[in-house]
Design a protein around this motif. Sequence first.
Motif, PDB file in Angstrom:
ATOM      1  N   GLU A   1       0.831  -1.207   0.000  1.00 29.91           N
ATOM      2  CA  GLU A   1       0.000   0.000   0.000  1.00 29.91           C
ATOM      3  C   GLU A   1       0.861   1.250   0.000  1.00 29.91           C
ATOM      4  O   GLU A   1       0.514   2.260  -0.630  1.00 29.91           O
ATOM      5  N   TRP A   2       1.991   1.179   0.720  1.00 29.70           N
ATOM      6  CA  TRP A   2       2.910   2.323   0.722  1.00 29.70           C
ATOM      7  C   TRP A   2       3.454   2.585  -0.676  1.00 29.70           C
ATOM      8  O   TRP A   2       3.532   3.736  -1.115  1.00 29.70           O
ATOM      9  N   TRP A   3       3.838   1.520  -1.401  1.00 27.37           N
ATOM     10  CA  TRP A   3       4.343   1.682  -2.765  1.00 27.37           C
ATOM     11  C   TRP A   3       3.257   2.206  -3.702  1.00 27.37           C
ATOM     12  O   TRP A   3       3.533   3.004  -4.606  1.00 27.37           O
ATOM     13  N   GLN A   4       2.033   1.773  -3.493  1.00 29.79           N
ATOM     14  CA  GLN A   4       0.935   2.286  -4.308  1.00 29.79           C
ATOM     15  C   GLN A   4       0.724   3.770  -4.071  1.00 29.79           C
ATOM     16  O   GLN A   4       0.545   4.540  -5.030  1.00 29.79           O
ATOM     17  N   ARG A   5       0.741   4.182  -2.824  1.00 31.95           N
ATOM     18  CA  ARG A   5       0.591   5.610  -2.512  1.00 31.95           C
ATOM     19  C   ARG A   5       1.775   6.401  -3.062  1.00 31.95           C
ATOM     20  O   ARG A   5       1.594   7.524  -3.560  1.00 31.95           O
ATOM     21  N   ARG A   6       2.956   5.822  -2.974  1.00 31.21           N
ATOM     22  CA  ARG A   6       4.150   6.515  -3.463  1.00 31.21           C
ATOM     23  C   ARG A   6       4.060   6.735  -4.973  1.00 31.21           C
ATOM     24  O   ARG A   6       4.329   7.838  -5.457  1.00 31.21           O
ATOM     25  N   SER A   7       3.673   5.715  -5.712  1.00 27.21           N
ATOM     26  CA  SER A   7       3.565   5.871  -7.164  1.00 27.21           C
ATOM     27  C   SER A   7       2.499   6.886  -7.525  1.00 27.21           C
ATOM     28  O   SER A   7       2.670   7.682  -8.463  1.00 27.21           O
ATOM     29  N   GLN A   8       1.384   6.905  -6.789  1.00 28.45           N
ATOM     30  CA  GLN A   8       0.328   7.874  -7.059  1.00 28.45           C
ATOM     31  C   GLN A   8       0.789   9.295  -6.756  1.00 28.45           C
ATOM     32  O   GLN A   8       0.485  10.227  -7.517  1.00 28.45           O
ATOM     33  N   ARG A   9       1.518   9.460  -5.645  1.00 27.41           N
ATOM     34  CA  ARG A   9       2.019  10.796  -5.306  1.00 27.41           C
ATOM     35  C   ARG A   9       3.009  11.291  -6.357  1.00 27.41           C
ATOM     36  O   ARG A   9       2.955  12.453  -6.781  1.00 27.41           O
ATOM     37  N   LEU A  10       3.934  10.426  -6.748  1.00 31.42           N
ATOM     38  CA  LEU A  10       4.909  10.819  -7.755  1.00 31.42           C
ATOM     39  C   LEU A  10       4.222  11.212  -9.051  1.00 31.42           C
ATOM     40  O   LEU A  10       4.602  12.205  -9.696  1.00 31.42           O
ATOM     41  N   LEU A  11       3.209  10.433  -9.445  1.00 30.04           N
ATOM     42  CA  LEU A  11       2.493  10.740 -10.679  1.00 30.04           C
ATOM     43  C   LEU A  11       1.759  12.068 -10.580  1.00 30.04           C
ATOM     44  O   LEU A  11       1.852  12.909 -11.491  1.00 30.04           O
ATOM     45  N   LYS A  12       1.039  12.283  -9.485  1.00 28.65           N
ATOM     46  CA  LYS A  12       0.265  13.511  -9.334  1.00 28.65           C
ATOM     47  C   LYS A  12       1.149  14.744  -9.265  1.00 28.65           C
ATOM     48  O   LYS A  12       0.872  15.761  -9.918  1.00 28.65           O
ATOM     49  N   VAL A  13       2.225  14.660  -8.478  1.00 27.60           N
ATOM     50  CA  VAL A  13       3.111  15.818  -8.336  1.00 27.60           C
ATOM     51  C   VAL A  13       3.812  16.120  -9.655  1.00 27.60           C
ATOM     52  O   VAL A  13       3.899  17.281 -10.081  1.00 27.60           O
ATOM     53  N   SER A  14       4.304  15.091 -10.323  1.00 27.81           N
ATOM     54  CA  SER A  14       5.018  15.297 -11.582  1.00 27.81           C
ATOM     55  C   SER A  14       4.105  15.880 -12.646  1.00 27.81           C
ATOM     56  O   SER A  14       4.466  16.840 -13.336  1.00 27.81           O
ATOM     57  N   LEU A  15       2.910  15.324 -12.788  1.00 25.68           N
ATOM     58  CA  LEU A  15       1.975  15.841 -13.783  1.00 25.68           C
ATOM     59  C   LEU A  15       1.510  17.250 -13.437  1.00 25.68           C
ATOM     60  O   LEU A  15       1.346  18.097 -14.331  1.00 25.68           O
ATOM     61  N   SER A  16       1.308  17.532 -12.155  1.00 22.62           N
ATOM     62  CA  SER A  16       0.881  18.875 -11.754  1.00 22.62           C
ATOM     63  C   SER A  16       1.946  19.911 -12.091  1.00 22.62           C
ATOM     64  O   SER A  16       1.638  20.983 -12.640  1.00 22.62           O
ATOM     65  N   MET A  17       3.199  19.603 -11.764  1.00 20.74           N
ATOM     66  CA  MET A  17       4.283  20.519 -12.079  1.00 20.74           C
ATOM     67  C   MET A  17       4.411  20.725 -13.580  1.00 20.74           C
ATOM     68  O   MET A  17       4.577  21.855 -14.067  1.00 20.74           O
TER      69      MET A  17
END
Length: 293
Positions: free
Chosen positions: A7-23
């Motif tokens: 679950e931690w890895w799933q949250r990590r991948s989602q955070r990385l995706l959201k932050v990268s796409l937002s920037m």
Amino acid sequence: MEKQRVEWWQRRSQRLLKVSLSMSLFTLGLMGVYSLHMLFGWNLPFDLLRICNMWMQNHGWFSVSHLLAGLVTCTFVLYVGYGLDQWYGSVRAVRRCRELEHTALTAAFNDRYSPDGQAMFIIVSCRQPLALTMGNWRRRIILSEGLLQLLNEEEQQAVVHHELFHYRQRDPLVTFLLGQAAFALWFLPVLRNMAHQYKISREVLADHDAIQRLGTPLGIGGALLKLVNRTHGGIHFPARMIYSSFAETSLNYRIHRILEPESGTSPRLPLGSVVISLPVLTALSILLLWSLV
């Protein structure tokens, strides 16, 4: 405990995706508004780059203004050029795979793993061990005879389930979009690091999916160990195509995680890239607040 780590890895991948796409979207959006103003004279509110440009011109910094226009133009050229290059490379790669296709093995794998009759697999006659998921919308899982000969039955199944995870999750498309943004927005190096960390997260999750489906880590672990030795022997994967590869990203880290799943260690973003990228985003944020006053 293992479930919590996944679950931690799933949250990590989602955070990385959201932050990268937002920037990426934030920066590209500013440049897009600036381009519309320069080309068509649109006077849109909250155009931060236009405000910055006018402020520099009023202070006599014409050379900086020209550099800003050049940066915007260069960014869009790099963005479109990267996409075209990857698309063309993917078309050539699929064509080459079709030329090397082992028809009987391809049919056997599609019958075994595609009960609905969908053509998901292409088995190629190649001595080099290859396992990757390629393409955006018309995705294909590419396996080579060299890989099938190298691995035993359990390891083959583990690799297949690993690639099926990428296939179902459309990972090649997402990693392509992140790579495209990182390439075009080269002045934000943290995007390149986040794209790499996202790929690691997806590989770890794909490994876990294979382990869950087979009920044992022996298959995926054995395949990784064998491919580590072969990769160190000089295997090179193509870069000019849209794909997710089984044996390209962080093999040693993934093996360590399988051997010691409770170690708790995880890759981190390099501090230098964050330090370089933050001032750029901070400056844009200050301009945004200033324009709203």
